[in-house]
Scaffold this motif. Structure first.
Motif, PDB file in Angstrom:
ATOM      1  N   SER A   1       0.832  -1.211   0.000  1.00  0.00           N
ATOM      2  CA  SER A   1       0.000   0.000   0.000  1.00  0.00           C
ATOM      3  C   SER A   1       0.867   1.261   0.000  1.00  0.00           C
ATOM      4  CB  SER A   1      -0.972   0.001   1.174  1.00  0.00           C
ATOM      5  OG  SER A   1      -0.295  -0.036   2.403  1.00  0.00           O
ATOM      6  N   LEU A   2       1.999   1.241   0.706  1.00  0.00           N
ATOM      7  CA  LEU A   2       2.907   2.385   0.686  1.00  0.00           C
ATOM      8  C   LEU A   2       3.525   2.583  -0.694  1.00  0.00           C
ATOM      9  CD1 LEU A   2       4.683   1.980   4.134  1.00  0.00           C
ATOM     10  CD2 LEU A   2       3.000   3.717   3.484  1.00  0.00           C
ATOM     11  N   LYS A   3       3.808   1.484  -1.360  1.00  0.00           N
ATOM     12  CA  LYS A   3       4.365   1.557  -2.715  1.00  0.00           C
ATOM     13  C   LYS A   3       3.360   2.189  -3.668  1.00  0.00           C
ATOM     14  CE  LYS A   3       6.596  -1.395  -6.145  1.00  0.00           C
ATOM     15  NZ  LYS A   3       7.006  -2.768  -6.476  1.00  0.00           N
ATOM     16  N   PHE A   4       2.094   1.819  -3.527  1.00  0.00           N
ATOM     17  CA  PHE A   4       1.049   2.405  -4.361  1.00  0.00           C
ATOM     18  C   PHE A   4       0.950   3.906  -4.104  1.00  0.00           C
ATOM     19  CE2 PHE A   4      -3.242   3.909  -5.066  1.00  0.00           C
ATOM     20  CZ  PHE A   4      -3.478   3.493  -6.364  1.00  0.00           C
ATOM     21  N   LEU A   5       0.953   4.312  -2.845  1.00  0.00           N
ATOM     22  CA  LEU A   5       0.849   5.734  -2.501  1.00  0.00           C
ATOM     23  C   LEU A   5       2.042   6.525  -3.034  1.00  0.00           C
ATOM     24  CD1 LEU A   5      -0.512   5.576   1.157  1.00  0.00           C
ATOM     25  CD2 LEU A   5      -1.750   6.313  -0.888  1.00  0.00           C
ATOM     26  N   ALA A   6       3.217   5.920  -3.038  1.00  0.00           N
ATOM     27  CA  ALA A   6       4.424   6.609  -3.513  1.00  0.00           C
ATOM     28  C   ALA A   6       4.332   6.957  -4.995  1.00  0.00           C
ATOM     29  CB  ALA A   6       5.653   5.747  -3.253  1.00  0.00           C
TER      30      ALA A   6
ATOM     31  N   THR B   1      -3.858  13.067  -4.446  1.00  0.00           N
ATOM     32  CA  THR B   1      -4.472  11.749  -4.287  1.00  0.00           C
ATOM     33  C   THR B   1      -4.039  11.120  -2.971  1.00  0.00           C
ATOM     34  OG1 THR B   1      -4.552  11.421  -6.676  1.00  0.00           O
ATOM     35  CG2 THR B   1      -4.689   9.449  -5.307  1.00  0.00           C
ATOM     36  N   VAL B   2      -2.746  11.207  -2.662  1.00  0.00           N
ATOM     37  CA  VAL B   2      -2.225  10.653  -1.408  1.00  0.00           C
ATOM     38  C   VAL B   2      -2.893  11.337  -0.223  1.00  0.00           C
ATOM     39  CG1 VAL B   2      -0.166  10.396   0.031  1.00  0.00           C
ATOM     40  CG2 VAL B   2      -0.020   9.998  -2.438  1.00  0.00           C
ATOM     41  N   SER B   3      -3.025  12.646  -0.287  1.00  0.00           N
ATOM     42  CA  SER B   3      -3.656  13.395   0.792  1.00  0.00           C
ATOM     43  C   SER B   3      -5.108  12.966   0.976  1.00  0.00           C
ATOM     44  CB  SER B   3      -3.572  14.887   0.491  1.00  0.00           C
ATOM     45  OG  SER B   3      -4.249  15.619   1.476  1.00  0.00           O
ATOM     46  N   ARG B   4      -5.823  12.787  -0.128  1.00  0.00           N
ATOM     47  CA  ARG B   4      -7.234  12.383  -0.058  1.00  0.00           C
ATOM     48  C   ARG B   4      -7.384  10.995   0.567  1.00  0.00           C
ATOM     49  NH1 ARG B   4      -9.590  12.203  -5.594  1.00  0.00           N
ATOM     50  NH2 ARG B   4     -10.273  10.099  -5.296  1.00  0.00           N
ATOM     51  N   ILE B   5      -6.502  10.070   0.171  1.00  0.00           N
ATOM     52  CA  ILE B   5      -6.570   8.709   0.704  1.00  0.00           C
ATOM     53  C   ILE B   5      -6.194   8.691   2.181  1.00  0.00           C
ATOM     54  CG2 ILE B   5      -5.536   6.409   0.583  1.00  0.00           C
ATOM     55  CD1 ILE B   5      -5.441   6.794  -2.484  1.00  0.00           C
ATOM     56  N   ARG B   6      -5.115   9.387   2.538  1.00  0.00           N
ATOM     57  CA  ARG B   6      -4.680   9.409   3.945  1.00  0.00           C
ATOM     58  C   ARG B   6      -5.728  10.078   4.841  1.00  0.00           C
ATOM     59  NH1 ARG B   6       0.726   7.898   5.503  1.00  0.00           N
ATOM     60  NH2 ARG B   6       1.894   7.350   3.638  1.00  0.00           N
ATOM     61  N   THR B   7      -6.379  11.124   4.346  1.00  0.00           N
ATOM     62  CA  THR B   7      -7.445  11.779   5.106  1.00  0.00           C
ATOM     63  C   THR B   7      -8.598  10.810   5.331  1.00  0.00           C
ATOM     64  OG1 THR B   7      -6.838  13.946   4.241  1.00  0.00           O
ATOM     65  CG2 THR B   7      -9.072  13.719   5.105  1.00  0.00           C
TER      66      THR B   7
ATOM     67  N   GLY C   1     -13.205 -10.617   8.154  1.00  0.00           N
ATOM     68  CA  GLY C   1     -12.781  -9.378   8.784  1.00  0.00           C
ATOM     69  C   GLY C   1     -12.185  -8.355   7.830  1.00  0.00           C
ATOM     70  N   LYS C   2     -11.898  -8.774   6.581  1.00  0.00           N
ATOM     71  CA  LYS C   2     -11.363  -7.809   5.618  1.00  0.00           C
ATOM     72  C   LYS C   2     -12.492  -6.939   5.106  1.00  0.00           C
ATOM     73  CE  LYS C   2      -7.015  -9.200   3.771  1.00  0.00           C
ATOM     74  NZ  LYS C   2      -6.195  -9.390   2.597  1.00  0.00           N
ATOM     75  N   MET C   3     -12.209  -5.652   5.029  1.00  0.00           N
ATOM     76  CA  MET C   3     -13.197  -4.678   4.597  1.00  0.00           C
ATOM     77  C   MET C   3     -12.604  -3.861   3.461  1.00  0.00           C
ATOM     78  SD  MET C   3     -15.664  -5.030   6.948  1.00  0.00           S
ATOM     79  CE  MET C   3     -16.565  -3.509   7.067  1.00  0.00           C
ATOM     80  N   ARG C   4     -13.482  -3.151   2.754  1.00  0.00           N
ATOM     81  CA  ARG C   4     -13.003  -2.224   1.731  1.00  0.00           C
ATOM     82  C   ARG C   4     -13.659  -0.879   1.954  1.00  0.00           C
ATOM     83  NH1 ARG C   4     -16.779   0.559  -0.608  1.00  0.00           N
ATOM     84  NH2 ARG C   4     -18.228  -0.451  -1.964  1.00  0.00           N
ATOM     85  N   MET C   5     -12.895   0.173   1.701  1.00  0.00           N
ATOM     86  CA  MET C   5     -13.406   1.532   1.795  1.00  0.00           C
ATOM     87  C   MET C   5     -13.246   2.167   0.423  1.00  0.00           C
ATOM     88  SD  MET C   5     -12.227   4.767   4.179  1.00  0.00           S
ATOM     89  CE  MET C   5     -10.519   4.638   3.724  1.00  0.00           C
ATOM     90  N   ARG C   6     -14.288   2.852  -0.017  1.00  0.00           N
ATOM     91  CA  ARG C   6     -14.247   3.544  -1.307  1.00  0.00           C
ATOM     92  C   ARG C   6     -13.797   4.978  -1.085  1.00  0.00           C
ATOM     93  NH1 ARG C   6     -17.640   6.624  -4.617  1.00  0.00           N
ATOM     94  NH2 ARG C   6     -19.230   6.701  -3.020  1.00  0.00           N
ATOM     95  N   VAL C   7     -12.782   5.390  -1.864  1.00  0.00           N
ATOM     96  CA  VAL C   7     -12.297   6.768  -1.846  1.00  0.00           C
ATOM     97  C   VAL C   7     -12.239   7.203  -3.310  1.00  0.00           C
ATOM     98  CG1 VAL C   7     -10.463   8.354  -1.139  1.00  0.00           C
ATOM     99  CG2 VAL C   7     -10.879   6.271   0.189  1.00  0.00           C
TER     100      VAL C   7
ATOM    101  N   GLY D   1      -5.667   0.507  -4.224  1.00  0.00           N
ATOM    102  CA  GLY D   1      -5.552   0.415  -5.672  1.00  0.00           C
ATOM    103  C   GLY D   1      -6.734   1.021  -6.387  1.00  0.00           C
ATOM    104  N   ASN D   2      -6.650   0.987  -7.702  1.00  0.00           N
ATOM    105  CA  ASN D   2      -7.740   1.475  -8.536  1.00  0.00           C
ATOM    106  C   ASN D   2      -8.914   0.513  -8.458  1.00  0.00           C
ATOM    107  OD1 ASN D   2      -6.362   3.781  -9.559  1.00  0.00           O
ATOM    108  ND2 ASN D   2      -5.155   2.393 -10.820  1.00  0.00           N
ATOM    109  N   ARG D   3     -10.073   1.040  -8.680  1.00  0.00           N
ATOM    110  CA  ARG D   3     -11.323   0.297  -8.514  1.00  0.00           C
ATOM    111  C   ARG D   3     -11.321  -1.059  -9.208  1.00  0.00           C
ATOM    112  NH1 ARG D   3     -16.804   1.248 -11.361  1.00  0.00           N
ATOM    113  NH2 ARG D   3     -15.388   1.930 -12.966  1.00  0.00           N
ATOM    114  N   GLY D   4     -10.939  -1.115 -10.464  1.00  0.00           N
ATOM    115  CA  GLY D   4     -11.005  -2.375 -11.208  1.00  0.00           C
ATOM    116  C   GLY D   4      -9.877  -3.332 -10.913  1.00  0.00           C
ATOM    117  N   ASP D   5      -8.724  -2.816 -10.487  1.00  0.00           N
ATOM    118  CA  ASP D   5      -7.545  -3.648 -10.308  1.00  0.00           C
ATOM    119  C   ASP D   5      -7.380  -4.203  -8.903  1.00  0.00           C
ATOM    120  OD1 ASP D   5      -6.896  -3.027 -12.934  1.00  0.00           O
ATOM    121  OD2 ASP D   5      -5.653  -1.320 -12.346  1.00  0.00           O
TER     122      ASP D   5
END
Length: 119
Positions: free
Chosen positions: A9-14, A20-26, A49-55, A95-99
């Motif tokens: 996840s850090l690699k994706f943010l980098a 975009t990084v600010s929006r996701i971290r917020t 227990g795994k969940m997903r959040m849409r941003v 990640g991106n929605r489809g991937d």
């Protein structure tokens, strides 16, 4: 509550733009404080227990776990060590929605209906 990010996840943010990084971290910070205000769903076909959040067009896959830390406190002139249980919000994938549902060789079940084309 502490927030931890996986290397993936850090690699994706980098690779993303600062906005975009600010929006996701917020959104992740908001998730740790007020999850009821976020667009979250439990993952189908994934570990319990795994969940997903849409941003926006991004998805954040996460789960909660606990960690034990030791704390030393002085009481009545003596040092006392005690264990403290800390709740961890672990960001597993972003990640991106489809991937995102195909990352890491995992396939999360899509429960929607739609037209499928045969090749």
């Amino acid at each position: 509550m502490k927030i931890r990010y996986s290397k993936k996840s850090l690699k994706f943010l980098a690779k993303q733009e600062k906005a975009t990084v600010s929006r996701i971290r917020t959104a992740v910070q908001k998730l740790s404080v007020a999850p009821s205000e976020c667009d979250i769903k439990e993952m189908q076909g994934a570990d319990k227990g795994k969940m997903r959040m849409r941003v926006g067009s991004f998805r954040v896959i996460y789960f909660y776990t606990d960690e034990t830390e030791q704390e030393t406190v002085a009481e009545n002139g003596q040092e006392i060590t005690r264990e403290i249980k800390i709740e961890i919000l672990f960001i597993d994938e972003i990640g991106n929605r489809g991937d995102i549902y195909k990352l890491g060789g995992l396939f999360y079940e899509y429960t929607g209906t739609g037209n499928s084309r045969n090749a």
